[in-house]
Scaffold this motif. Structure first.
Motif, PDB file in Angstrom:
ATOM      1  N   GLU A  71       0.831  -1.210   0.000  1.00  0.00           N
ATOM      2  CA  GLU A  71       0.000   0.000   0.000  1.00  0.00           C
ATOM      3  C   GLU A  71       0.859   1.250   0.000  1.00  0.00           C
ATOM      4  O   GLU A  71       1.908   1.309   0.654  1.00  0.00           O
ATOM      5  CB  GLU A  71      -0.905   0.042   1.239  1.00  0.00           C
ATOM      6  CG  GLU A  71      -2.131  -0.838   1.176  1.00  0.00           C
ATOM      7  CD  GLU A  71      -3.070  -0.571   2.347  1.00  0.00           C
ATOM      8  OE1 GLU A  71      -4.214  -1.049   2.286  1.00  0.00           O
ATOM      9  OE2 GLU A  71      -2.655   0.102   3.309  1.00  0.00           O
ATOM     10  N   ARG A 125       0.066   5.075   1.176  1.00  0.00           N
ATOM     11  CA  ARG A 125      -0.952   5.790   1.952  1.00  0.00           C
ATOM     12  C   ARG A 125      -0.577   7.257   2.073  1.00  0.00           C
ATOM     13  O   ARG A 125       0.593   7.609   2.220  1.00  0.00           O
ATOM     14  CB  ARG A 125      -1.077   5.194   3.369  1.00  0.00           C
ATOM     15  CG  ARG A 125      -1.393   3.710   3.413  1.00  0.00           C
ATOM     16  CD  ARG A 125      -1.298   3.214   4.851  1.00  0.00           C
ATOM     17  NE  ARG A 125      -1.535   1.789   4.963  1.00  0.00           N
ATOM     18  CZ  ARG A 125      -1.331   1.086   6.079  1.00  0.00           C
ATOM     19  NH1 ARG A 125      -0.870   1.697   7.170  1.00  0.00           N
ATOM     20  NH2 ARG A 125      -1.578  -0.202   6.103  1.00  0.00           N
ATOM     21  N   GLY A 153      -3.739   0.107  -3.090  1.00  0.00           N
ATOM     22  CA  GLY A 153      -3.141  -1.216  -3.117  1.00  0.00           C
ATOM     23  C   GLY A 153      -2.450  -1.462  -4.441  1.00  0.00           C
ATOM     24  O   GLY A 153      -3.059  -1.311  -5.508  1.00  0.00           O
TER      25      GLY A 153
END
Length: 842
Positions: free
Chosen positions: A617, A619, A655
């Motif tokens: 991921e 973020r 993702g």
């Protein structure tokens, strides 16, 4: 003695001259005798606390000669004749008189004892209370004198704080540990109140600082130039020096509500004054050069969060001149016997008022008859007021800033730069605190208390802990033992290293956490950190989402774990405060999900059922708190929360399959929190949470709404929802809590003496799951055994639970009753739940 000699040889001319000379000498003697002055001076203090009593009335009995004490409690009266006694009186205290000695100059100090007497309200048979018109005009002119109307100002401040242990019970003093302390202190001058009770000082601080304010946006900043802190359990003065200055000791009575100890108290000149207060016009007095109305104020209801005492209002301008206000013990507060605020205000060149001197006293009573009480005193003096153009908003990035040499100053420097010299009592306090903190038994207990509160025990440059991770027991790990550490500021102010290692004797697995953080910039809080972790977790009860709910987290990790899994995470994080209140963070996170329960999902690419997966991921997050107060605690950033504006946070995660992950998806979420002052109705808090998951993912990636099957109440969960009962890929929820602060129960005679307080809750959740995220979860495993899946919400039907309860039961406990209003058809649904919690609130 004067002697006059007359010549024996009488001559008329000489006789006339002699008569004139005699009359002159007699007149001189008369005038000399008439102009003889008697001086009486002294100080008036509170017998219980030793603090000065400003504005007390001092009168030479039988004369019209008198005055009010100044802010330091001093008075000085002169008279051509000497009365027999002097009288001192003040509202809320017993009047005291002392006989005067027949000397030209004498010093008489007074210690007044608080009185339980309460002035009865005047009854006006016709017409309006004359005090009302004065208050109405003062309220109408609030904008003219409220310092918040200034574009910007700065002041030079001196702040002094003292904390004492008082009301030491006989049982408490007979304890062996206490006797070890008193035996050491017997050689030092004991501090006592007027009733002979010993006062044990445990903390004393002085701060010299510059305080800055700007309007639109409203921001504050304090630069601590010098600070001296000594106290039991104080090992590093940097953190303490940030919270002992002026930024935390500001009280503005031109606000409608004053926040004191996290409680909102209504000002005597609030816009809605008539709903909370009664007033009496006591006198017209001269304060300095200003003629003022002297008014007594007292709450309409004794348990309201309101003040009683005296205010002085300028006759000409209707501006506040002085205040001397008390929050009495009848108010619906816990542990607090008394809060007293005294303030002296001076006008700026632009008109608005700045407090020149403030004194605050907070008296905490004995929790039990076998313990002791606590006395905290705060004093702030401001001068060198400057008005001008506001500093840029970037200047206010850090609410409190310490000069590099803030803790390096000689005693001579302090003697020359204090706005007010230390009294003999202050010097005795300093000596006692310095001695007390060196006593081994005191150090043992103070370190133990810090260990319990923070979770870590300092040992040189390393802190050992956290203690809640030392021992756990559950059905997966059996007995689990762990130990961890972190470095502190003595090790480095640029690096923070942390580690934790645990072992489960049933699953025979090691769990660990290791992280290294580099602090790149403290002014614009900028850090880079790398973390590696292998830990046992639960779907919907992840450790990362329950930070700050330690009791609930600990309760949920004992006993039976729900849908447990082993997670392995490697995370690189960067964060920076871009400007005041706006924090940006970015993560790169690689995670592995290894279930310890029967779990499968359908991989649409391979058409295979898989039980484990990996995610990679990226973020990003933005968090904004417009008026949030932040301090730097050693190597951590600590928030004291917002005072008015909401906290807003936006999160985005992507993702990435092309970087080694098994899934491609996007997650977007929005969070809003705010505290609302509802006036006499109490205080509300609400949390709005919304989010959406884009893409096809297994349900552990979805939003698994937090339920609560424990006995303990938590505001982070839906308290009638089961663990893992519902999951959503798009959702919006509102959790609303209201604290009536005694508004309802104060009106019930039998209940108000208990000081119980009503609370209310309303939690609403809308959510749904796309078909593609439903179809990828099989009902049976590859061998044909049934699988436990997840529940889904009807997009047109919200999940609703309503709650009500009572807090402040025996001052510590709270009981909540929750009713589940929807989704009652599930066989595992709990239509009613009772939750308990313990809390320390005022």
């Amino acid at each position: 003695m004067y002697r006059i000699y007359l010549a024996a040889d009488f001559d008329f001319g000489n006789h006339q001259r002699m008569i004139r000379t005699l009359l002159f000498l007699l007149s001189f003697l008369f005038l000399t005798e008439a102009s003889a002055q008697f001086l009486v001076k002294g100080k008036v203090t509170d017998a219980e606390t030793g603090d000065p009593i400003p504005f007390a009335s001092v009168l030479l009995k039988g004369t019209t000669i008198g005055m009010n004490t100044d802010f330091e409690g001093n008075y000085s009266l002169s008279s051509q004749s000497l009365p027999d006694s002097i009288l001192v009186s003040y509202i809320g205290y017993l009047t005291q008189s002392k006989a005067l000695a027949n000397t030209a100059e004498q010093t008489l100090n007074f210690q007044l004892r608080p009185s339980d007497f309460e002035m009865e309200a005047f009854v006006f048979e016709s017409g309006e209370n004359p005090a009302f018109d004065i208050i109405r005009k003062a309220v109408d002119r609030k904008k003219d004198f409220d310092k918040r109307s200034l574009n910007a100002y700065e002041t030079k401040n001196y702040t002094k704080i003292e904390v004492d242990i008082d009301h030491v019970s006989e049982e408490f003093s007979q304890r062996k540990s206490v006797q070890k302390v008193t035996s050491v202190l017997d050689s030092i001058k004991q501090l006592t109140n007027d009733e002979g009770e010993k006062i044990l000082p445990v903390f004393f601080s002085e701060t010299l600082s510059k305080f800055y304010y700007r309007n639109n946006p409203e921001l504050r900043k304090e630069i601590v130039e010098k600070s001296k802190v000594t106290g039991v359990g104080i090992t590093d003065g940097s953190t303490t020096s940030q919270i002992t200055g002026s930024v935390f000791q500001e009280y503005n009575f031109y606000k409608n509500w004053l926040n004191i100890l996290e409680k909102d108290f209504v000002s005597p000149i609030a816009d809605g004054w008539k709903a909370f207060y009664d007033y009496d016009l006591l006198d017209s007095v001269l304060v300095g050069q200003d003629s003022c109305y002297k008014l007594q104020v007292y709450p309409r209801r004794e348990q309201d969060l309101a003040f009683s005492g005296t205010i002085w209002i300028n006759k000409e301008t209707y501006a506040l001149k002085q205040v001397d206000l008390t929050i009495p013990k009848e108010t619906n507060l816990n542990f607090v016997e008394r809060i007293k605020i005294q303030q002296e205000l001076v006008p700026t060149t632009a008109g608005p008022l700045i407090p020149s001197k403030s004194r605050i006293l907070i008296k905490i009573g004995q929790v039990t008859p076998k313990t002791a009480g606590l006395l905290a005193k705060f004093y702030t003096s401001s001068d060198s007021v400057k008005l001008g153009e506001p500093e840029p908003t970037s200047f206010f990035n850090q609410a409190v800033e310490l000069k590099p040499d803030f803790d390096q100053a000689t005693d001579e420097f302090w003697r020359q730069n204090r706005q007010d010299p230390l009294s003999a009592e202050d010097l005795a306090v300093l000596q006692m605190v310095d001695t007390l903190k060196k006593i081994p038994i005191v150090r043992f207990y103070s370190e133990g208390l810090k260990f319990f509160a923070t979770g870590y025990l300092k040992h040189g440059k390393i802190d050992v802990g956290p203690w809640p991770g030392f021992f756990n027991y559950n059905n997966v790990e059996g007995i689990r033992l762990g130990m961890g550490f972190r470095t502190n500021a003595d090790f480095s102010k640029k690096w923070l290293l942390q580690g934790y290692l645990a072992y489960g004797f049933k699953d025979e697995r090691f769990k660990y956490t290791a992280s290294a953080t580099r602090i790149l910039d403290r002014a614009h809080w900028t850090t880079m950190s790398l973390t590696s972790q292998r830990e046992i977790d639960q779907v919907g009860l992840e450790i990362a989402s329950l930070e700050g709910n330690s009791i609930f987290l600990a309760a949920s990790r004992f006993g039976t774990l729900r849908r447990p899994y082993i997670t392995t995470n490697h995370r690189l994080n960067f964060q920076r405060e871009l400007f005041k209140g706006l924090l940006f963070s970015a993560d790169a996170n690689v995670s592995q999900f290894d279930p310890l329960f029967d779990f499968y999902y359908l991989d649409k690419d391979t058409r295979d059922y898989r039980s484990r997966f990996e995610t990679t991921e990226a973020r990003f997050a933005l968090r904004y708190g417009r008026d949030e107060i932040i301090i730097i605690n050693d190597n951590e950033r600590v928030s004291f929360g917002p005072s008015k504006w909401p906290i807003v946070q936006v999160n985005y995660a992507r993702g990435l399959r092309w970087l080694g992950g098994d899934l491609t998806y996007d997650k977007l979420s929005f969070y809003l929190y705010q505290r609302l002052n509802m006036g006499m109705l109490g205080v509300s808090r609400y949390e709005l949470d919304a989010g959406k998951v884009f893409g096809e993912v297994p349900y552990p990636i979805l939003k698994n709404h937090l339920g609560n099957e424990t006995l303990f109440y938590t505001s982070a969960a839906f308290n009638t929802m089961n663990f893992n009962e519902f999951a959503s890929d798009q959702y919006v929820s509102l959790r609303y809590r209201h604290f009536f602060e005694g508004f309802l129960l104060n009106k019930i005679p039998a209940i108000k003496k208990l000081k119980w307080r009503a609370v209310a809750n309303a939690n609403v959740l809308f959510g749904s799951v796309q078909d593609k995220n439903i179809s990828n979860v099989p009902n049976i495993d590859p061998e044909g055994n049934p699988l436990e899946t997840f529940g889904r919400l009807d997009p047109t039907k919200p999940y609703v639970e309503l709650g009500y309860g009572i807090e402040n039961i025996f001052k510590f406990f709270r009981v909540d009753f929750f009713h589940r209003m929807t989704y009652l058809d599930s066989p595992e649904a709990k239509p009613f739940a009772v939750k308990i919690s313990a809390q320390i609130i005022l």
